[in-house]
Design an enzyme around this catalytic site. Sequence first.
Site, PDB file in Angstrom:
ATOM      1  N   ASP A  14      25.636  33.232  68.694  1.00 28.53           N
ATOM      2  CA  ASP A  14      25.973  34.318  67.775  1.00 28.53           C
ATOM      3  C   ASP A  14      26.041  33.868  66.311  1.00 28.53           C
ATOM      4  O   ASP A  14      26.245  32.689  66.022  1.00 28.53           O
ATOM      5  CB  ASP A  14      27.349  34.903  68.140  1.00 28.53           C
ATOM      6  CG  ASP A  14      27.266  35.871  69.314  1.00 28.53           C
ATOM      7  OD1 ASP A  14      26.260  35.839  70.044  1.00 28.53           O
ATOM      8  OD2 ASP A  14      28.224  36.644  69.502  1.00 28.53           O
ATOM      9  N   ASP A  15      25.907  34.847  65.443  1.00 28.24           N
ATOM     10  CA  ASP A  15      26.174  34.713  64.000  1.00 28.24           C
ATOM     11  C   ASP A  15      25.086  33.975  63.225  1.00 28.24           C
ATOM     12  O   ASP A  15      25.306  33.590  62.084  1.00 28.24           O
ATOM     13  CB  ASP A  15      27.518  34.004  63.707  1.00 28.24           C
ATOM     14  CG  ASP A  15      28.687  34.603  64.460  1.00 28.24           C
ATOM     15  OD1 ASP A  15      28.611  35.779  64.848  1.00 28.24           O
ATOM     16  OD2 ASP A  15      29.684  33.880  64.661  1.00 28.24           O
ATOM     17  N   HIS A  64      23.275  41.561  65.831  1.00 29.30           N
ATOM     18  CA  HIS A  64      24.714  41.276  65.752  1.00 29.30           C
ATOM     19  C   HIS A  64      25.292  41.782  64.423  1.00 29.30           C
ATOM     20  O   HIS A  64      26.219  41.201  63.888  1.00 29.30           O
ATOM     21  CB  HIS A  64      24.925  39.762  65.912  1.00 29.30           C
ATOM     22  CG  HIS A  64      26.342  39.328  66.173  1.00 29.30           C
ATOM     23  ND1 HIS A  64      27.144  39.892  67.127  1.00 29.30           N
ATOM     24  CD2 HIS A  64      27.104  38.349  65.600  1.00 29.30           C
ATOM     25  CE1 HIS A  64      28.323  39.292  67.134  1.00 29.30           C
ATOM     26  NE2 HIS A  64      28.336  38.362  66.208  1.00 29.30           N
ATOM     27  N   HIS A  68      28.684  41.400  59.872  1.00 36.54           N
ATOM     28  CA  HIS A  68      29.774  41.082  60.804  1.00 36.54           C
ATOM     29  C   HIS A  68      31.095  41.830  60.583  1.00 36.54           C
ATOM     30  O   HIS A  68      32.182  41.256  60.714  1.00 36.54           O
ATOM     31  CB  HIS A  68      30.039  39.566  60.787  1.00 36.54           C
ATOM     32  CG  HIS A  68      30.469  39.020  62.115  1.00 36.54           C
ATOM     33  ND1 HIS A  68      31.796  38.911  62.479  1.00 36.54           N
ATOM     34  CD2 HIS A  68      29.766  38.553  63.161  1.00 36.54           C
ATOM     35  CE1 HIS A  68      31.863  38.387  63.696  1.00 36.54           C
ATOM     36  NE2 HIS A  68      30.655  38.165  64.138  1.00 36.54           N
ATOM     37  N   TYR A 105      32.600  40.421  67.143  1.00 41.43           N
ATOM     38  CA  TYR A 105      33.841  40.193  67.912  1.00 41.43           C
ATOM     39  C   TYR A 105      33.786  40.822  69.306  1.00 41.43           C
ATOM     40  O   TYR A 105      34.796  40.892  70.000  1.00 41.43           O
ATOM     41  CB  TYR A 105      35.085  40.718  67.163  1.00 41.43           C
ATOM     42  CG  TYR A 105      35.097  40.362  65.694  1.00 41.43           C
ATOM     43  CD1 TYR A 105      35.395  39.065  65.285  1.00 41.43           C
ATOM     44  CD2 TYR A 105      34.771  41.310  64.729  1.00 41.43           C
ATOM     45  CE1 TYR A 105      35.365  38.726  63.940  1.00 41.43           C
ATOM     46  CE2 TYR A 105      34.742  40.982  63.374  1.00 41.43           C
ATOM     47  CZ  TYR A 105      35.040  39.687  62.989  1.00 41.43           C
ATOM     48  OH  TYR A 105      35.009  39.361  61.666  1.00 41.43           O
ATOM     49  N   HIS A 158      27.703  29.229  69.474  1.00 44.47           N
ATOM     50  CA  HIS A 158      27.361  29.489  68.070  1.00 44.47           C
ATOM     51  C   HIS A 158      26.480  28.371  67.517  1.00 44.47           C
ATOM     52  O   HIS A 158      26.850  27.201  67.642  1.00 44.47           O
ATOM     53  CB  HIS A 158      28.650  29.593  67.238  1.00 44.47           C
ATOM     54  CG  HIS A 158      29.554  30.695  67.693  1.00 44.47           C
ATOM     55  ND1 HIS A 158      30.462  30.523  68.707  1.00 44.47           N
ATOM     56  CD2 HIS A 158      29.658  31.989  67.293  1.00 44.47           C
ATOM     57  CE1 HIS A 158      31.103  31.679  68.909  1.00 44.47           C
ATOM     58  NE2 HIS A 158      30.637  32.579  68.071  1.00 44.47           N
TER      59      HIS A 158
END
Length: 208
Positions: A14-15, A64, A68, A105, A158
Amino acid sequence: MDCTQVKCLALTFDDGPGKYADKLLDTLKKHNAKATFFLEGQYVKQRPSFAKRMAKEGHEIGNHSYKHPNFIDLEPGAIRNEIKKTQDLIYKTAGVTPKLLRPPYGMADIQVSDIAAEFEMPIVLWTAGSRDWATKNEAEIKKQTLAVAQRDGIILMHDWVKQTVDVMPSLVQLLQSRGYTLVTVSTLLKSQNLQPGDIYPLPEGWEK
Ligand SMILES: [Zn+2]
C-alpha cells in the site's frame, strides 16, 4: 493460475509507489512472484516509472486514493474525486485501469461501497497484516508474515518500509518453499466472483 488447484497467497503493498519499489520489483521478478500494489495518485505522479514497471511486469495495480484521506470523513463528491483522479492518472501513466479499490486505512461504509460500485470496483481489504509499518524490523516482519500466511490469504505490506523491501528476497523464498504461489489479488479472488461495491473480506458486522 488456478487458486482452487494450487496454494495461493497475495502480497499487497500500500501507499506507493514507494521509494524502494524498484528494488522490490527486482526481487519479485527474480523469484517469478506476482504482487498487488494499491497506489496513491500523489505518488504515481512522483514516481511514474515505478508504476509503469509494475504494470509491465504483470503485477496488479489497485486504487488507494489520491492523497490518503479517510473516506468516512468525506462528502461523496470528494470521495469520487479521490478515486477518479487516481484512476485517470494510473491509466495515463501505466496504461491500465485499476479494478480494485482499497480505501485508506481500510475504512469503508455503505456510502464508500456505493461509490466503489459506481466505478465498478469491489473493495479489497486484507486477511492479515505484516505490521511492517509498526515494527520496521526485518526479523519481525518476516516472523509476523510467516505466522499469518495462509492459503488464499491477502497480506498487507508497504513498499515505503525499507525493511520490508530488504527482507523480501528471503521472505519470498521461504513462502515459496512452504508451497505458496504468490499471485495478484484478482487471480486469488477469481472464484469469489466479487461484484462492484462488494467488500472482501467482509468486516465484522457487515452482512452480504
Ligand atoms: Zn494506506
